[in-house]
Design a protein around this motif. Sequence first.
Motif, mmCIF file in Angstrom:
data_model
loop_
_atom_site.group_PDB
_atom_site.id
_atom_site.type_symbol
_atom_site.label_atom_id
_atom_site.label_comp_id
_atom_site.label_asym_id
_atom_site.label_seq_id
_atom_site.Cartn_x
_atom_site.Cartn_y
_atom_site.Cartn_z
ATOM 1 N N THR A 45 0.833 -1.198 0.000
ATOM 2 C CA THR A 45 0.000 0.000 0.000
ATOM 3 C C THR A 45 0.869 1.250 0.000
ATOM 4 O O THR A 45 2.061 1.201 0.315
ATOM 5 C CB THR A 45 -0.931 0.030 1.228
ATOM 6 N N ALA A 46 0.249 2.388 -0.322
ATOM 7 C CA ALA A 46 0.986 3.641 -0.426
ATOM 8 C C ALA A 46 1.512 4.128 0.918
ATOM 9 O O ALA A 46 2.503 4.867 0.973
ATOM 10 C CB ALA A 46 0.102 4.714 -1.062
ATOM 11 N N ASP A 47 0.862 3.726 2.010
ATOM 12 C CA ASP A 47 1.311 4.164 3.337
ATOM 13 C C ASP A 47 1.914 3.031 4.167
ATOM 14 O O ASP A 47 2.275 3.232 5.330
ATOM 15 C CB ASP A 47 0.173 4.827 4.110
ATOM 16 N N GLY A 48 2.003 1.830 3.584
ATOM 17 C CA GLY A 48 2.599 0.704 4.305
ATOM 18 C C GLY A 48 1.655 0.023 5.270
ATOM 19 O O GLY A 48 2.058 -0.917 5.965
ATOM 20 N N LEU A 49 0.397 0.457 5.322
ATOM 21 C CA LEU A 49 -0.574 -0.132 6.255
ATOM 22 C C LEU A 49 -1.561 -0.997 5.473
ATOM 23 O O LEU A 49 -2.325 -0.479 4.642
ATOM 24 C CB LEU A 49 -1.321 0.963 7.014
ATOM 25 N N PRO A 50 -1.605 -2.307 5.717
ATOM 26 C CA PRO A 50 -2.504 -3.185 4.970
ATOM 27 C C PRO A 50 -3.970 -3.043 5.363
ATOM 28 O O PRO A 50 -4.847 -3.484 4.637
ATOM 29 C CB PRO A 50 -1.991 -4.583 5.310
ATOM 30 N N PHE A 51 -4.247 -2.416 6.523
ATOM 31 C CA PHE A 51 -5.614 -2.205 6.984
ATOM 32 C C PHE A 51 -5.761 -0.770 7.488
ATOM 33 O O PHE A 51 -4.779 -0.041 7.619
ATOM 34 C CB PHE A 51 -5.974 -3.174 8.118
ATOM 35 N N ARG A 52 -7.002 -0.400 7.798
ATOM 36 C CA ARG A 52 -7.254 0.862 8.507
ATOM 37 C C ARG A 52 -7.238 0.546 10.005
ATOM 38 O O ARG A 52 -8.066 -0.224 10.494
ATOM 39 C CB ARG A 52 -8.596 1.463 8.082
ATOM 40 N N TYR A 53 -6.287 1.113 10.689
ATOM 41 C CA TYR A 53 -6.098 0.811 12.100
ATOM 42 C C TYR A 53 -6.737 1.894 12.971
ATOM 43 O O TYR A 53 -6.748 3.080 12.626
ATOM 44 C CB TYR A 53 -4.612 0.700 12.424
ATOM 45 N N TYR A 54 -7.250 1.440 14.128
ATOM 46 C CA TYR A 54 -7.879 2.339 15.094
ATOM 47 C C TYR A 54 -7.394 1.989 16.500
ATOM 48 O O TYR A 54 -7.079 0.829 16.788
ATOM 49 C CB TYR A 54 -9.404 2.213 15.049
ATOM 50 N N PHE A 55 -7.389 3.013 17.347
ATOM 51 C CA PHE A 55 -7.055 2.811 18.757
ATOM 52 C C PHE A 55 -8.322 2.930 19.601
ATOM 53 O O PHE A 55 -9.183 3.781 19.345
ATOM 54 C CB PHE A 55 -6.036 3.851 19.233
ATOM 55 N N GLY A 76 -6.260 2.149 24.462
ATOM 56 C CA GLY A 76 -4.970 2.039 23.791
ATOM 57 C C GLY A 76 -4.801 0.794 22.951
ATOM 58 O O GLY A 76 -3.857 0.718 22.150
ATOM 59 N N PHE A 77 -5.660 -0.215 23.122
ATOM 60 C CA PHE A 77 -5.592 -1.390 22.250
ATOM 61 C C PHE A 77 -5.808 -0.937 20.802
ATOM 62 O O PHE A 77 -6.526 0.030 20.533
ATOM 63 C CB PHE A 77 -6.669 -2.410 22.621
ATOM 64 N N ALA A 78 -5.199 -1.647 19.865
ATOM 65 C CA ALA A 78 -5.332 -1.303 18.452
ATOM 66 C C ALA A 78 -6.042 -2.419 17.706
ATOM 67 O O ALA A 78 -5.804 -3.607 17.960
ATOM 68 C CB ALA A 78 -3.961 -1.053 17.828
ATOM 69 N N VAL A 79 -6.927 -2.043 16.779
ATOM 70 C CA VAL A 79 -7.663 -3.011 15.974
ATOM 71 C C VAL A 79 -7.576 -2.606 14.501
ATOM 72 O O VAL A 79 -7.392 -1.435 14.171
ATOM 73 C CB VAL A 79 -9.146 -3.107 16.405
ATOM 74 N N ALA A 80 -7.717 -3.601 13.629
ATOM 75 C CA ALA A 80 -7.717 -3.369 12.188
ATOM 76 C C ALA A 80 -9.157 -3.529 11.690
ATOM 77 O O ALA A 80 -9.729 -4.612 11.778
ATOM 78 C CB ALA A 80 -6.798 -4.358 11.487
#
Length: 442
Positions: free
Chosen positions: A135-145, A172-176
Amino acid sequence: MGVVMGGSRGQTVRATRHAPPLLSFTLAALLVTGHARASNEPPWVAPETEPLPQGIVSARILKADQPILASPWEGAPRRGSAALDVHLPIFAARRGPGCKGRFLSIGPIAWVCEDAVELAETPFVDAAYRAIRETADGLPFRYYFVGPDGSFAYKKLHAVDVGAPDMQLEPGFAVAIVEERVVEGARYGRSHNELWIPMRDLGPARPIAFRGEEIKPDAPADVLPFAWILVDKAKVFSTPGALGKVESSRARFERVPFFEEKNVGGARFSRIGEGAWVRSSELRHATIAPPPPEVDVAAGEKWIDVELESQTLVAYEGKRPVFATLVSTGKGREGSATATPRGTSRIWAKLFTSNMDNLEDEGATRYYRMEDVPWVQFFAKGVGLHGAFWHRSFGHVRSHGCVNLAPLDAQRLFFWTTPRVPAGWTAALPSTHDVGTVVRVR
């Protein structure tokens, strides 16, 4: 740190340094001589194994992160995992213990039990197909905290906010998040772990623009000609020394030329241009190092050098550096559980993503959980290279022991190293034909 292979929840991968002799395609062909005489086209079928139905060319994977074995028997060493719904090629079939049906060869030293797939006439995936793409930003998913009040997660969308939660999410946990739906005016997100979460409890992770530097073939052989600014605002002096005139400033993560370093009055200054000096403590400059004995220099073997003192990483082909960047290594004292161990290893597992947490650590003062950490490459037990989207501290120690990279850098290195992750796979372990890239930490 809890580490889960390829998102296969609850199954921990362990390194297998010396696997038993494994079947290659050549050996598979020899085992099925009786059938191979009738046709030179795969799939080849071993003696006393019923042939596959006419027209079958692929195996459709029926569950996410389906284990792929190195040999055709239950309990064989792990070779990797496959993505849900992908059609993999079938090269051979044979009987083996632990599988009601046949074991199917789906690649070099790669077998899956027929019970876990659906035989299909559908063409198999193209060799260039990737289960998770760049991906253009290196993130395979949209991540949320997860926000300060925490949240709850549910397996069924209709149960959200009304039924009993299946998981509690701490702040603070992160999810995709891979899907969003609106129910009665409220928005809910489905995570890659198949849990529904109220979007009101989540805040998006911002992409990180920083990325490392490609090194030109004609670059100096003994010193890298660039460095990175480490602080938010680095003063640029006209002469080496704090008494010099301040000419300008440089911003954090800015790439600057590197020419020389001088000690002035007990403080070190680096020249980044004509009449332009900055405090050496305010930049990071990677150093060139000779390869370890494990590297086949004559063959131009790829290897990675992590320098703890400068918090930098340099990727090499033989003796030639080809890429350099900033990292964040373990924050613990050397020898502690949160330090990045020094030494030379080889990558023993590559996963597109992996959950990382410390939820089983009863002595932890603070719990964390990062779902689907991207571009994971383990090289020393549970210590690996991976992308980090939850901080911007590259150039400083920060991690629980792993080597944190900006997502774009982690993505770049993932597709450069070995073992290669074949088409349709989500993870791969090395084989006798595809060994892991050497990683040295010094």
